[in-house]
Design an enzyme around this catalytic site. Structure first.
Site, PDB file in Angstrom:
ATOM      1  N   HIS A  46       0.839  -1.212   0.000  1.00  0.00           N
ATOM      2  CA  HIS A  46       0.000   0.000   0.000  1.00  0.00           C
ATOM      3  C   HIS A  46       0.869   1.256   0.000  1.00  0.00           C
ATOM      4  CE1 HIS A  46      -3.955   1.945   1.565  1.00  0.00           C
ATOM      5  NE2 HIS A  46      -3.191   2.861   0.996  1.00  0.00           N
ATOM      6  N   ASN A  80      -5.122   6.002  -7.131  1.00  0.00           N
ATOM      7  CA  ASN A  80      -5.740   7.334  -7.169  1.00  0.00           C
ATOM      8  C   ASN A  80      -4.789   8.324  -7.835  1.00  0.00           C
ATOM      9  OD1 ASN A  80      -4.223   6.771  -4.874  1.00  0.00           O
ATOM     10  ND2 ASN A  80      -5.432   8.071  -3.516  1.00  0.00           N
ATOM     11  N   ASN A 262      -5.408   9.547   6.835  1.00  0.00           N
ATOM     12  CA  ASN A 262      -6.742   8.947   6.787  1.00  0.00           C
ATOM     13  C   ASN A 262      -6.632   7.446   6.556  1.00  0.00           C
ATOM     14  OD1 ASN A 262      -9.541   8.797   6.775  1.00  0.00           O
ATOM     15  ND2 ASN A 262      -9.679   9.120   4.567  1.00  0.00           N
ATOM     16  N   ASP A 289       1.090   2.890   3.820  1.00  0.00           N
ATOM     17  CA  ASP A 289       0.239   3.923   3.213  1.00  0.00           C
ATOM     18  C   ASP A 289       1.074   5.172   2.930  1.00  0.00           C
ATOM     19  OD1 ASP A 289      -1.897   5.272   2.153  1.00  0.00           O
ATOM     20  OD2 ASP A 289      -3.007   5.460   4.041  1.00  0.00           O
ATOM     21  N   HIS A 293       3.086  14.373  -0.057  1.00  0.00           N
ATOM     22  CA  HIS A 293       2.525  15.633  -0.555  1.00  0.00           C
ATOM     23  C   HIS A 293       3.630  16.683  -0.561  1.00  0.00           C
ATOM     24  CE1 HIS A 293      -1.619  14.232  -0.469  1.00  0.00           C
ATOM     25  NE2 HIS A 293      -1.457  13.827   0.759  1.00  0.00           N
TER      26      HIS A 293
END
Length: 402
Positions: A46, A80, A262, A289, A293
């Site tokens: 992930h 995504n 999240n 995860d 950014h």
């Protein structure tokens, strides 16, 4: 649950010698000296490498370099992106980047639905030969019938549904856990029900369809118990959690975007339930995860920063320091949940490679030393053990400390 992994002791070696000894063996038996540990290359099912579409945050090149720097030789990249890989034409953009720039094994996901909008199924049949599974990560599939259809299609293709579980109607604009910190500091909270209620729905659909099913980044005590019960019933389910959910809770929050992800950091009782889930085998694996950014996007505090932290370069040292060295789990268990279980569950056992960690000397986590373009981590400044000094993939070093 006792681990099947056994550790072999070895003395007076350099990182290259211990790696060569490990790779020349017939089995992937971890090797341990006073200073170094050699284990199979870590595997993370992930991660977000952001290419195509968001290359200012991360690229296949920087992401795979970050993974190698953390001891990983295999990762699975979430879909995504822009365009999202909901058809073979869109996926090819990512496959071309992986072929060109990946220095470790990078396995992409395809989406469950077109545009990750939750309405109609992606072109799962054409994607299936090229993806490690199907996920709409970042969004929960809200429609029961769409998820049921996806499970049936994935089962027919021999692929797994990998679910981000979140009930949109329960989010209420929240951005941290609906707990003591949120209530005391005037923040909007995300309730635990938003996660575990969709897991409960999906598990009922798994019973009905017989689909192979994996839950992303679980964070609540109720999620652990639901998956524990599903496994007891013989359902073909697995799950992951992340290092931050096992070592931090909402008591640790400060007004800084590097603590915003999240699902959010939950209550201490949730953290303790996750640890028990690791210990008894309910939770199968650690996934980071890894979600980079830009510095600006993470500089807006808890409310306005984007969700996501990086984790590939901190995962092993955090787990080794906070869970193994404290006696919470064994080293054998850590190897199982970070190397063996993810590869076995996702059938990623080809060319496992090797990672060597220096475990005798503590060091401070410094994001400026990361290979990732993202620098936001809640573990900044932590003093840890287990620095990666050598990663070998496909028989050649892909990271080596100078």
């Amino acid at each position: 649950m006792e681990s099947s992994v056994k550790i072999m002791q070895i003395n007076n070696v350099t990182p290259k010698q211990i790696a060569d000894t490990f790779l020349s063996g017939d089995t992937f038996l971890p090797l341990l000296s006073e200073k170094y540990l050699a284990i199979p290359g870590l595997c993370d099912v992930h991660v977000h490498f952001r290419e195509p579409g968001f290359s200012y945050k991360e690229t296949i090149k920087s992401g795979s370099e970050s993974a190698a720097h953390g001891g990983y030789t295999a990762v699975c990249t979430m879909p995504n992106l822009n365009p999202v890989p909901d058809c073979l034409e869109s996926l090819k953009l990512q496959l071309d980047s992986i072929e060109r720039d990946g220095i470790i094994h990078v396995f992409p996901y395809g989406t469950i639905t077109v545009g990750e909008k939750g309405k109609e199924l992606s072109d799962m049949e054409s994607l299936a030969p090229y993806v490690c599974g199907f996920s709409d990560d970042g969004r929960g599939v809200q429609d029961d019938e769409v998820m049921k259809s996806a499970m049936l299609k994935a089962k027919s293709l021999g692929k797994m549904i990998v679910a981000h579980c979140e009930v949109n109607s329960l989010l209420n604009g929240g951005y941290i856990h609906l707990g003591n910190y949120a209530k005391s500091n005037g923040h909007r909270g995300i309730c635990s029900e938003s996660e575990y209620m969709q897991i409960a729905r999906d598990l009922e659909l798994v019973k009905e369809t017989g689909c192979k099913y994996h839950v992303c980044h679980i964070s609540t005590k109720e999620s652990v118990e639901l998956i524990r019960q599903a496994k007891a019933q013989g359902l073909d389910v697995s799950c992951e959690t992340a290092p931050h959910y096992l070592t931090l809770c909402d008591d640790d929050l400060i007004e800084d975007g590097r603590f915003k992800m999240n699902p959010p950091l939950r209550a201490k009782e949730d953290m303790l339930a996750l640890i028990e889930g690791i210990k008894d085998g309910t939770i199968d694996m650690i996934a980071t995860d890894h979600a980079p950014h830009s510095a600006e996007e993470k500089s807006r505090g808890l409310e306005k920063s984007l969700f996501g932290v990086v984790g590939l370069e901190t995962a092993f040292p955090i787990m080794f320091t906070k869970l193994v060295k404290t006696g919470v789990i064994t080293l054998e268990k850590l190897v199982e949940i970070m190397c063996i279980n993810p590869r076995t569950r996702f059938n990623l056992n080809k060319d496992v490679g090797c990672a060597v960690f220096e475990i005798a000397t503590p060091y401070e986590i410094n994001p400026s030393a990361f290979k990732s373009m993202g620098k936001a981590t809640p573990f900044e400044g932590e003093r840890v053990y287990g620095k990666c000094v050598l990663t070998v993939c496909d028989g050649k070093p892909v990271y080596e400390e100078k």
